[in-house]
Design an enzyme around this catalytic site. Structure first.
Site, mmCIF file in Angstrom:
data_model
loop_
_atom_site.group_PDB
_atom_site.id
_atom_site.type_symbol
_atom_site.label_atom_id
_atom_site.label_comp_id
_atom_site.label_asym_id
_atom_site.label_seq_id
_atom_site.Cartn_x
_atom_site.Cartn_y
_atom_site.Cartn_z
ATOM 1 N N ASP A 1 0.606 -1.146 -0.013
ATOM 2 C CA ASP A 1 -0.148 0.005 0.154
ATOM 3 C C ASP A 1 0.769 1.289 -0.158
ATOM 4 O OD1 ASP A 1 -2.511 1.327 -0.082
ATOM 5 O OD2 ASP A 1 -2.566 1.594 2.033
ATOM 6 N N SER B 1 -6.320 6.239 -0.717
ATOM 7 C CA SER B 1 -6.672 5.046 -1.227
ATOM 8 C C SER B 1 -7.920 4.733 -1.544
ATOM 9 C CB SER B 1 -5.834 3.759 -0.667
ATOM 10 O OG SER B 1 -4.369 3.829 -0.282
ATOM 11 N N GLN C 1 -3.559 -0.392 -7.808
ATOM 12 C CA GLN C 1 -4.463 0.684 -6.941
ATOM 13 C C GLN C 1 -4.900 1.893 -7.524
ATOM 14 O OE1 GLN C 1 -2.756 3.276 -3.515
ATOM 15 N NE2 GLN C 1 -3.547 1.259 -2.462
#
Length: 295
Positions: free
Chosen positions: A209, A233, A283
């Site tokens: 992440d 995110s 992502q």
């Protein structure tokens, strides 16, 4: 360099209490910051789901959405739905819940190892600067803090690094310059990690992440420290191609092919130190620049 307590604290996040057959709980901790890091809740969902899956199945794909900000000092319930138990593939759906509301949701697929066709894209690690020749992200952050002459800064910015990251394209936190949306980042745990496969998968998911949304910001000369800039995110997907051993350096190659409609899209390939492609991820994140306030 920071000491090795950070990785111990991170691994403790993976210890969930089982309060029902398919319900698990994390009781919350105070690490000095308010919001939960997205990688934490992803890893915890993977751990919770794995508790309901029998060997020899192991996680091979993870698809998720960030729904609401999570609070560090509040407990989280992980509700696992046993969608399917198959001979080759097993599927789980997990909701992370705080104060009665879902903050995160994901679907995870598990598979038995089996023989089949194999290929992977080639990478020449000799063309990439070695991690020992690069400054760590923690060192760059402390250098930026010195340039700010002691100005108030978020505690998270200077916290101990549980995952050591060294980018071949260094990032100037104070005065970011426009550059191509491509980064090569070496990363490894800052301390010892158990041999357990699910712990290694969860820790790699946790680390994945970091760096994705930042790469989408490079062409625009901004970062999370920029005034009037908001980022978060939105979703995250990851595929495990082979068994994960996160005890050594791994190369995180990231590119961002597009940003549009206040969203940045990035994709990453994670190679081990021998050039084997271990995992891939994508992502999409919010990239919103607010208007400057009028004088």
């Amino acid at each position: 360099m920071p000491n090795r307590e950070a990785i111990k604290n991170t691994l403790e996040l993976f210890n969930l209490d089982r309060i029902d057959r398919d319900v698990f709980q994390w009781k919350g901790q105070n690490f000095g910051w308010q919001r939960i890091y997205g990688g934490q809740v992803m890893a915890q969902c993977l751990i919770a789901a794995n508790h309901t899956v029998k060997e020899p199945h192991q996680a091979h794909s993870f698809h998720s959405y960030f729904l609401r900000p999570g609070l560090m000092e509040e407990s989280i319930l992980f509700d696992v739905d046993r969608i399917r138990n198959g001979k080759s593939f097993t599927t789980r759906r997990v909701r992370a819940i705080q104060n009665g509301e879902a903050i995160f949701a994901c679907s995870i697929s598990f598979q038995k190892e089996e023989k089949g066709f194999e290929h992977q894209i080639a990478i020449d690690l000799n063309e990439i600067r070695k991690p020992e020749d690069l400054p760590s992200d923690w060192e760059l952050r402390n250098k930026a803090f010195e340039q700010l002459h002691g100005k108030k800064i978020d505690k998270f910015f200077l916290k101990e690094q549980e995952i050591e990251m060294r980018a071949s394209q260094n990032n100037d936190y104070i005065n970011p310059k426009k550059s191509k949306p491509v980064r090569d980042i070496w990363m490894r745990p800052n301390g010892e990690v158990p041999k357990d496969l699910i712990i290694n998968q969860a820790l790699l998911l946790y680390a994945s992440d970091r760096g994705l949304l930042g790469t989408a910001q490079l062409p625009h000369g901004i970062n999370f420290m920029s005034k009037y800039f908001q980022s978060a995110s939105l979703d995250h997907a990851m595929w495990f191609h082979s068994r994960v051993d996160f005890s050594d350096w791994m190369l995180y190659r990231i590119d961002s092919p597009i940003a549009k409609n206040a969203r940045g899209f990035s994709r990453g390939s994670i190679f081990n130190s021998k050039g084997k492609l271990v995992a891939s991820c994508v992502q999409e994140g919010l990239m919103r620049m607010w208007d400057k306030p009028k004088d």
